[in-house]
Write an enzyme that holds these catalytic residues in place. Structure first.
Site, PDB file in Angstrom:
ATOM      1  CE1 TYR A 137      -3.198  -2.858   0.078  1.00  0.00           C
ATOM      2  CE2 TYR A 137      -4.051  -2.013   2.138  1.00  0.00           C
ATOM      3  CZ  TYR A 137      -4.124  -2.908   1.093  1.00  0.00           C
ATOM      4  OH  TYR A 137      -5.138  -3.831   1.065  1.00  0.00           O
ATOM      5  CE  LYS A 188       1.376 -17.558  -2.611  1.00  0.00           C
ATOM      6  NZ  LYS A 188       0.658 -18.826  -2.383  1.00  0.00           N
ATOM      7  CG  ASP A 221      -1.807 -19.583  -0.360  1.00  0.00           C
ATOM      8  OD1 ASP A 221      -0.910 -19.595   0.521  1.00  0.00           O
ATOM      9  OD2 ASP A 221      -1.609 -20.004  -1.512  1.00  0.00           O
ATOM     10  CG  ASP A 245      -7.041  -4.553   4.022  1.00  0.00           C
ATOM     11  OD1 ASP A 245      -7.990  -4.643   4.819  1.00  0.00           O
ATOM     12  OD2 ASP A 245      -7.058  -3.814   3.021  1.00  0.00           O
ATOM     13  CG  ASP A 249     -12.316  -7.555   5.737  1.00  0.00           C
ATOM     14  OD1 ASP A 249     -11.876  -6.751   6.589  1.00  0.00           O
ATOM     15  OD2 ASP A 249     -13.102  -7.209   4.835  1.00  0.00           O
TER      16      ASP A 249
END
Ligand code: NAI
Ligand code: MG
Length: 355
Positions: A137, A188, A221, A245, A249
């Protein structure tokens, strides 16, 4: 009496509905614990943008520097593109106020039925320490040949040794305060062979200073799947800006509702004010109906008081939230009930007075 000066940016949509609830609750907590909170409202947000062409005053950061902390509702309005509202208000404040930690508790409160059937409060109790100042970001990139068939966009992720090291150190130190003392790092490095390999190296180096913490890395993941299939195996999670982020959620969804999860944008160096907000957005689909769940905003207020060192006031608010959710009488529609924002707020303030 000790007074904390708090800047309030209620913002858009249900931000205007849930922030007053949090302020009511903090005022009671403060009077019980023997300090005062002095709240100053700022009109910034999408409405302000539509009138003035900007999301914030030009000198907003200077104005905010005079405060001990910032209490933020939500930013986002169907009339303003999301990349404008987020990129010109929330992200610059997080970056310019050096709030490099984004701390997000994800807990199934006793009394809420998790969408994961058969899970109880002891199974879902995680905190995500999200890197909040760089990574995916950082905003670096651009677009070329706009509107033509040759159009291209580049969005760069920036990862620095300093940025990774300080977020890892914060996360390990935070894990020490938790009973289970576990830290999972979201990576990752199989696919992102530059940035995430460095992330793994730096987090691994910091891990050596914390032999008392059980440290593991997971590909993001697989970690997202594990949050759903085996949430009881997770405690503190450290993640980059984008990964954190997304994972939070998932975490707030399995905790029952997006209307419950709080968040702190923290500058641990305390050279600038930190900023506390619910995880959810402005929820245009329910805005103005008075049915938003205020728990996330109230809990974010409790985190702000904890940041001030007012642990007892924080604990008092959390106890009241747990009591109200636990006895299951008052439920907003996101939790399957028919209560209004005001009913839920009244229940929490009544639980605080009754203590
Ligand atoms: P959202 O979080 O606003 O809403 C997602 C869903 O959850 C909606 O169905 C909403 O009704 C429900 N919900 C959220 N908070 C709730 C609450 N307290 N009580 C009951 N139900 C609740 O996310 P969405 O729809 O993706 O975004 C809407 C706007 O908010 C967009 O403009 C977006 O950019 C902005 N946004 C702002 C954030 C912030 O200010 N930090 C964070 C996320 C989104
Ligand atoms: Mg988000």
């Amino acid at each position: 009496m000790k007074t904390y000066r708090i800047a309030v940016i209620a913002g858009d949509g249900i931000g205007q509905e849930v922030i007053p609830a949090g302020i009511d609750v903090m005022k009671i907590a403060a009077s019980q614990a023997g300090f005062t909170c002095d709240f100053t409202q700022f009109p910034w947000g999408s409405e302000f943008y539509l009138k003035n062409g900007r999301m914030l005053d030009a000198d907003a950061v200077d104005q905010l520097m005079k405060f001990d902390a910032i209490y933020l509702g939500a930013i986002g309005d169907p009339r303003v593109a999301d990349h404008i509202s987020a990129r010109e208000l929330i992200l610059p404040l997080r970056q310019r106020l050096r709030q490099y930690v984004n701390l997000r508790p994800m807990r199934l409160l006793p009394g809420i039925t998790s969408p994961l059937a058969g899970r109880a409060a002891a199974d879902i109790d995680m905190v995500c320490v999200r890197e909040n100042s760089e990574g995916e970001y950082c905003g670096i990139g651009g677009r070329l040949h706009a509107g033509t068939p040759d159009e291209l966009a580049e969005q760069t992720g920036i990862f620095t040794r300093r940025g990774i090291e300080r977020i890892a150190r914060y996360a390990f130190t935070f894990a020490r305060t938790r009973p289970r003392k576990m830290l999972a790092s979201a990576t990752k490095s199989n696919a992102l062979q530059h940035a995430m390999v460095m992330w793994d190296e730096v987090v691994g180096e910091v891990a050596k200073d914390f032999p008392d913490i059980e440290y593991r890395k997971y590909h993001v993941d697989a970690l997202a799947a594990r949050m759903i299939t085996a949430p009881q195996t997770l405690d503190v999670i450290v993640a980059s800006n984008l990964f954190g982020d997304i994972l939070t959620d998932v975490g707030s969804a399995i905790s029952g509702s997006l209307g419950v999860g709080p968040s702190g944008n923290i500058n641990p160096d305390r050279t600038t004010p930190s900023m506390f907000e619910p995880i959810h957005g402005s929820a245009p689909d329910i805005a103005g109906k008075g049915i938003a769940n205020p728990i996330a905003a109230i809990w974010a207020g409790a985190m702000m008081l904890d940041h001030f060192g007012e642990r007892a006031a924080h604990d008092g608010i959390l106890k009241a939230i747990e009591g109200v959710i636990g006895n299951a009488k008052v439920r907003t529609p996101d939790l399957g009930g028919t209560a209004k924002t005001a009913d839920m707020t009244k229940a929490v303030t009544a639980a605080m007075v009754a203590r």
